[in-house]
Design an enzyme around this catalytic site. Structure first.
Site, PDB file in Angstrom:
ATOM      1  N   CYS A  56       8.435  -5.109  -2.841  1.00  0.00           N
ATOM      2  CA  CYS A  56       6.971  -5.140  -2.817  1.00  0.00           C
ATOM      3  C   CYS A  56       6.434  -6.562  -2.628  1.00  0.00           C
ATOM      4  CB  CYS A  56       6.438  -4.569  -4.125  1.00  0.00           C
ATOM      5  SG  CYS A  56       4.656  -4.738  -4.323  1.00  0.00           S
ATOM      6  N   TYR A 188      -0.214  -2.452   6.004  1.00  0.00           N
ATOM      7  CA  TYR A 188      -0.249  -1.108   5.422  1.00  0.00           C
ATOM      8  C   TYR A 188      -1.299  -0.242   6.105  1.00  0.00           C
ATOM      9  CZ  TYR A 188       2.741  -2.808   1.657  1.00  0.00           C
ATOM     10  OH  TYR A 188       3.789  -3.331   0.948  1.00  0.00           O
TER      11      TYR A 188
END
Length: 322
Positions: A56, A188
């Site tokens: 992440c 994203y």
């Protein structure tokens, strides 16, 4: 990625139908602060614990600041398994680099959220900064955790490096805002778009920002000139993942990072700084994205990826500040 509703786990993805195919990120729920003289959350050694994923980029920020600010011996870490499936992030040590839950031996990160608040309604995200004394979550907002790390523990560590200097804060905030919206989150928004128009909008803005960054770094060594700041370290986690993951997996493929001479050299310089390479785990990065996102990669085939020489000399010493 699922969520907790009243403390109960729901395997539910983001609703892009209601947003015209656009990916909309939810805000962090826990927003407390550690301060040097705090009554609720004081800066103390061995009081706080980080739950992170090496995959992440938001969690990566906190690992970077933990290293830069000399906090590795004061704040310990649990690393989740790289696969995020129907139960969300798992605290399973059965993968190289994953540690399991070093505090409570819980199997799932959602268990940590429920331990903090039994009826919580929230996305279960990393990073999580946990207070071992109060047995609760201090924060799950990475941008605020790195600012705590930047200054709250200076009296404890003697490390006074300041990556958010007051004189540059307005410019840092302006640069951060563009990079977050169109690049950090832009990858994203491109990859998770479920309509052509949403993808086109996001990917166009993303490469406009990469072109802007390439130009900015043609006459500045770092984003603010000759001084490393928070803005550089917020940008770096997305850059370091770009060619291994975002270019292919998220369809951010107009160019590769290595096609931008200044951005590519700049990224290598940051990667080669003391302590930073140890915060990067390419195996977890590549495995997580390709194995976890069934909607994008239903057969969970993990690509071999090109070989990238991160040790190649960067040559940024010659760059003069604007």
């Amino acid at each position: 990625m699922g969520l907790l509703i009243d403390g109960k786990w729901q395997d539910r993805w983001y609703d892009t139908k209601s947003t015209g195919g656009h990916f909309k990120r939810t805000e962090a729920q826990f927003r407390n602060w550690i301060t040097p003289d705090g009554t609720e959350f004081p800066a103390e050694s061995d009081r706080y614990h980080l739950y992170v994923s090496y995959a992440c980029p938001w969690a990566h920020r906190t690992l970077i600041f933990r290293a830069l600010k000399g906090l590795t011996n004061h704040i310990d870490v649990s690393v989740v398994h790289p696969d995020m499936l129907d139960k969300g992030w798992e605290l399973n040590p059965d993968y190289p680099g994953a540690t399991g839950d070093r505090l409570y031996k819980k199997p799932l990160l959602s268990d940590i959220y429920v331990k903090a608040q039994h009826d919580v309604t929230t996305r279960v995200t990393v990073p999580v900064l946990w207070d071992k004394a109060r047995k609760t979550i201090v924060s799950n907002e990475s941008s605020e955790i790195i600012r705590m790390f930047n200054s709250a523990f200076d009296g404890l560590t003697g490390n006074t490096l300041d990556f958010w200097p007051e004189i540059l804060r307005d410019e840092i905030e302006e640069v951060n805002a563009r990079i977050y919206d169109t690049f950090n989150n832009g990858v994203y928004k491109s990859g998770f778009a479920t309509s052509q128009s949403a993808y086109d909008e996001a990917v166009t803005a993303l490469f406009d920002t990469m072109d802007w960054l390439e130009d900015r770094l043609s006459h500045r060594r770092y984003l603010m000139g000759d001084r490393l700041t928070e803005a550089d370290w917020r940008l770096f986690p997305t850059l370091v993942r770009f060619d291994p993951v975002y270019h292919l997996h998220f369809k951010c493929n107009r160019n590769r990072l290595v096609d931008f001479p200044n951005l590519w050299a700049y990224t290598r310089e940051l990667y080669q700084m003391p302590g930073i390479a140890q915060t990067v785990n390419f195996d977890h990065i590549v495995r997580h994205y390709h194995y976890s996102h069934e909607s994008i990669n239903p057969h969970r085939i993990v690509p071999i990826n090109p070989e990238i020489n991160w040790a190649e000399p960067h040559g940024r010493e010659r760059m003069m500040a604007a």
